[in-house]
Design a protein around this motif. Structure first.
Motif, PDB file in Angstrom:
ATOM      1  N   ASN A 134     -70.857 -12.951   8.082  1.00 46.04           N
ATOM      2  CA  ASN A 134     -71.377 -11.604   8.259  1.00 46.04           C
ATOM      3  C   ASN A 134     -70.344 -10.796   9.039  1.00 46.04           C
ATOM      4  OD1 ASN A 134     -73.872 -12.242   7.031  1.00 46.04           O
ATOM      5  ND2 ASN A 134     -74.566 -13.133   8.951  1.00 46.04           N
ATOM      6  N   VAL A 135     -69.484 -10.126   8.291  1.00 40.92           N
ATOM      7  CA  VAL A 135     -68.346  -9.435   8.899  1.00 40.92           C
ATOM      8  C   VAL A 135     -68.266  -8.011   8.385  1.00 40.92           C
ATOM      9  CG1 VAL A 135     -65.819  -9.426   9.126  1.00 40.92           C
ATOM     10  CG2 VAL A 135     -67.047 -11.599   9.064  1.00 40.92           C
ATOM     11  N   ILE A 136     -67.949  -7.107   9.303  1.00 38.59           N
ATOM     12  CA  ILE A 136     -67.604  -5.743   8.941  1.00 38.59           C
ATOM     13  C   ILE A 136     -66.223  -5.488   9.528  1.00 38.59           C
ATOM     14  CG2 ILE A 136     -68.891  -4.837  10.917  1.00 38.59           C
ATOM     15  CD1 ILE A 136     -69.444  -2.302   9.173  1.00 38.59           C
ATOM     16  N   ARG A 137     -65.346  -4.879   8.739  1.00 33.79           N
ATOM     17  CA  ARG A 137     -63.983  -4.643   9.216  1.00 33.79           C
ATOM     18  C   ARG A 137     -63.554  -3.223   8.889  1.00 33.79           C
ATOM     19  NH1 ARG A 137     -60.479  -8.391   4.953  1.00 33.79           N
ATOM     20  NH2 ARG A 137     -61.152  -7.274   3.089  1.00 33.79           N
ATOM     21  N   GLY A 138     -62.742  -2.695   9.788  1.00 36.28           N
ATOM     22  CA  GLY A 138     -62.228  -1.345   9.615  1.00 36.28           C
ATOM     23  C   GLY A 138     -60.720  -1.338   9.744  1.00 36.28           C
ATOM     24  N   LEU A 139     -60.108  -0.399   9.056  1.00 35.36           N
ATOM     25  CA  LEU A 139     -58.655  -0.256   9.060  1.00 35.36           C
ATOM     26  C   LEU A 139     -58.313   1.061   9.745  1.00 35.36           C
ATOM     27  CD1 LEU A 139     -56.264  -1.874   7.894  1.00 35.36           C
ATOM     28  CD2 LEU A 139     -56.456  -0.490   5.839  1.00 35.36           C
ATOM     29  N   GLY A 188     -72.305  -3.246  23.363  1.00 35.02           N
ATOM     30  CA  GLY A 188     -72.813  -4.587  23.602  1.00 35.02           C
ATOM     31  C   GLY A 188     -72.200  -5.704  22.785  1.00 35.02           C
ATOM     32  N   PHE A 189     -71.194  -5.412  21.992  1.00 31.89           N
ATOM     33  CA  PHE A 189     -70.542  -6.489  21.234  1.00 31.89           C
ATOM     34  C   PHE A 189     -69.608  -7.258  22.163  1.00 31.89           C
ATOM     35  CE2 PHE A 189     -71.793  -3.471  17.975  1.00 31.89           C
ATOM     36  CZ  PHE A 189     -72.386  -4.304  17.040  1.00 31.89           C
ATOM     37  N   ALA A 190     -69.647  -8.579  22.061  1.00 34.52           N
ATOM     38  CA  ALA A 190     -68.843  -9.446  22.923  1.00 34.52           C
ATOM     39  C   ALA A 190     -67.456  -9.640  22.336  1.00 34.52           C
ATOM     40  CB  ALA A 190     -69.531 -10.799  23.074  1.00 34.52           C
ATOM     41  N   GLU A 191     -66.510  -9.969  23.203  1.00 38.16           N
ATOM     42  CA  GLU A 191     -65.142 -10.178  22.724  1.00 38.16           C
ATOM     43  C   GLU A 191     -65.068 -11.315  21.707  1.00 38.16           C
ATOM     44  OE1 GLU A 191     -62.304 -12.597  25.456  1.00 38.16           O
ATOM     45  OE2 GLU A 191     -63.613 -11.469  26.792  1.00 38.16           O
ATOM     46  N   GLN A 192     -65.999 -12.261  21.772  1.00 42.85           N
ATOM     47  CA  GLN A 192     -66.016 -13.367  20.814  1.00 42.85           C
ATOM     48  C   GLN A 192     -66.417 -12.913  19.415  1.00 42.85           C
ATOM     49  OE1 GLN A 192     -67.686 -13.335  23.723  1.00 42.85           O
ATOM     50  NE2 GLN A 192     -66.690 -14.898  24.963  1.00 42.85           N
ATOM     51  N   ASP A 220     -74.737  -9.767  13.129  1.00 41.58           N
ATOM     52  CA  ASP A 220     -75.894  -9.733  12.250  1.00 41.58           C
ATOM     53  C   ASP A 220     -75.797  -8.479  11.384  1.00 41.58           C
ATOM     54  OD1 ASP A 220     -78.743  -8.848  11.569  1.00 41.58           O
ATOM     55  OD2 ASP A 220     -79.059 -10.877  12.372  1.00 41.58           O
ATOM     56  N   PRO A 221     -76.095  -8.580  10.084  1.00 36.92           N
ATOM     57  CA  PRO A 221     -76.025  -7.398   9.217  1.00 36.92           C
ATOM     58  C   PRO A 221     -76.870  -6.219   9.712  1.00 36.92           C
ATOM     59  CG  PRO A 221     -76.195  -9.365   7.881  1.00 36.92           C
ATOM     60  CD  PRO A 221     -76.389  -9.797   9.315  1.00 36.92           C
ATOM     61  N   ALA A 222     -77.914  -6.488  10.492  1.00 34.60           N
ATOM     62  CA  ALA A 222     -78.722  -5.403  11.050  1.00 34.60           C
ATOM     63  C   ALA A 222     -77.906  -4.538  12.015  1.00 34.60           C
ATOM     64  CB  ALA A 222     -79.949  -5.971  11.759  1.00 34.60           C
ATOM     65  N   GLU A 223     -76.805  -5.086  12.543  1.00 30.76           N
ATOM     66  CA  GLU A 223     -75.945  -4.339  13.467  1.00 30.76           C
ATOM     67  C   GLU A 223     -74.801  -3.610  12.758  1.00 30.76           C
ATOM     68  OE1 GLU A 223     -76.008  -6.297  17.717  1.00 30.76           O
ATOM     69  OE2 GLU A 223     -75.238  -7.732  16.232  1.00 30.76           O
ATOM     70  N   ALA A 257     -61.641   5.360  11.259  1.00 31.99           N
ATOM     71  CA  ALA A 257     -61.224   4.280  10.363  1.00 31.99           C
ATOM     72  C   ALA A 257     -60.958   4.887   8.999  1.00 31.99           C
ATOM     73  CB  ALA A 257     -62.326   3.218  10.256  1.00 31.99           C
ATOM     74  N   LYS A 258     -59.823   4.487   8.420  1.00 30.94           N
ATOM     75  CA  LYS A 258     -59.490   5.055   7.117  1.00 30.94           C
ATOM     76  C   LYS A 258     -60.123   4.269   5.965  1.00 30.94           C
ATOM     77  CE  LYS A 258     -54.793   3.092   6.971  1.00 30.94           C
ATOM     78  NZ  LYS A 258     -53.396   3.460   6.787  1.00 30.94           N
ATOM     79  N   ARG A 259     -60.622   3.086   6.274  1.00 33.15           N
ATOM     80  CA  ARG A 259     -61.338   2.287   5.282  1.00 33.15           C
ATOM     81  C   ARG A 259     -62.154   1.236   6.017  1.00 33.15           C
ATOM     82  NH1 ARG A 259     -58.733   0.968  -0.335  1.00 33.15           N
ATOM     83  NH2 ARG A 259     -60.354  -0.226  -1.356  1.00 33.15           N
ATOM     84  N   LEU A 260     -63.300   0.928   5.479  1.00 30.73           N
ATOM     85  CA  LEU A 260     -64.081  -0.177   6.038  1.00 30.73           C
ATOM     86  C   LEU A 260     -64.804  -0.883   4.909  1.00 30.73           C
ATOM     87  CD1 LEU A 260     -67.437   0.376   6.436  1.00 30.73           C
ATOM     88  CD2 LEU A 260     -66.545   2.002   8.054  1.00 30.73           C
ATOM     89  N   ASN A 261     -65.082  -2.146   5.140  1.00 31.99           N
ATOM     90  CA  ASN A 261     -65.926  -2.882   4.210  1.00 31.99           C
ATOM     91  C   ASN A 261     -66.695  -3.939   4.963  1.00 31.99           C
ATOM     92  OD1 ASN A 261     -63.908  -4.887   4.368  1.00 31.99           O
ATOM     93  ND2 ASN A 261     -63.102  -4.426   2.371  1.00 31.99           N
ATOM     94  N   LYS A 262     -67.756  -4.380   4.334  1.00 29.90           N
ATOM     95  CA  LYS A 262     -68.652  -5.321   4.985  1.00 29.90           C
ATOM     96  C   LYS A 262     -69.139  -6.363   3.979  1.00 29.90           C
ATOM     97  CE  LYS A 262     -72.133  -1.812   4.383  1.00 29.90           C
ATOM     98  NZ  LYS A 262     -72.944  -0.820   5.020  1.00 29.90           N
TER      99      LYS A 262
END
Length: 162
Positions: A3-8, A26-30, A139-142, A155-160
């Protein structure tokens, strides 16, 4: 890593601001990873705690600690076949690289099963050109919370995936 979301991001400063805002939410460094090319170093991602961006977002000490930790963890994880430019990573993605997931292109080995090859190649090509990728495992809810941060930080692009 499923469950990953990434931005460029076009600049390390935009990526840094995104990491600060993610920590403030509230997102942790991990949960947060950073990937760039070797033309950057940890100082490229530092922002003074007193910095105030044009958008009016003040940077707090707590979120600064997350970025400092991620920046300090930047490590060379591979090189791109065309030109041998090194790729730096920090966070859970760096662990995946070091665990041997580096096959199928720099990002394909880590994200190959959750993102299409074309997207992985696009992100990798942009990183080679100087863009910076920030990814969040959550979690996808986040995802909407992360999307809002990525959008506000240009972000110039993102995907999840989920």
């Amino acid at each position: 890593m499923s469950n990953v979301i990434r931005g460029l991001f076009a600049t390390p400063q935009q990526a840094s601001l995104a990491i600060h805002q993610l920590a403030e939410k509230g997102f942790a460094e991990q949960q947060i990873s950073l990937v760039s090319n070797e033309t950057y170093d940890k100082d490229s991602f530092s922002i003074s705690e007193n910095t105030k961006f044009p958008e009016g977002v003040a940077i707090g000490a707590a979120s600064g600690g997350v970025l400092a930790s991620i920046g300090a963890g930047l490590a060379m994880v591979g090189s791109v076949a065309t030109g041998g430019l090194g790729i730096l990573a920090a966070g859970p993605i760096a662990t995946a690289f070091f665990a041997g997931a580096g096959g199928g292109g720099i990002l394909g080995g880590v994200f190959g099963s959750i993102f299409p090859d074309e997207e992985n190649q696009y992100f990798e090509d942009e990183i080679v050109k100087g863009s910076v990728m920030v990814s969040v495992e959550c979690d996808p809810a986040e995802f909407p919370k992360v999307e809002q941060v990525f959008s506000s930080c240009q972000a110039k692009r993102l995907n999840k995936s989920s």
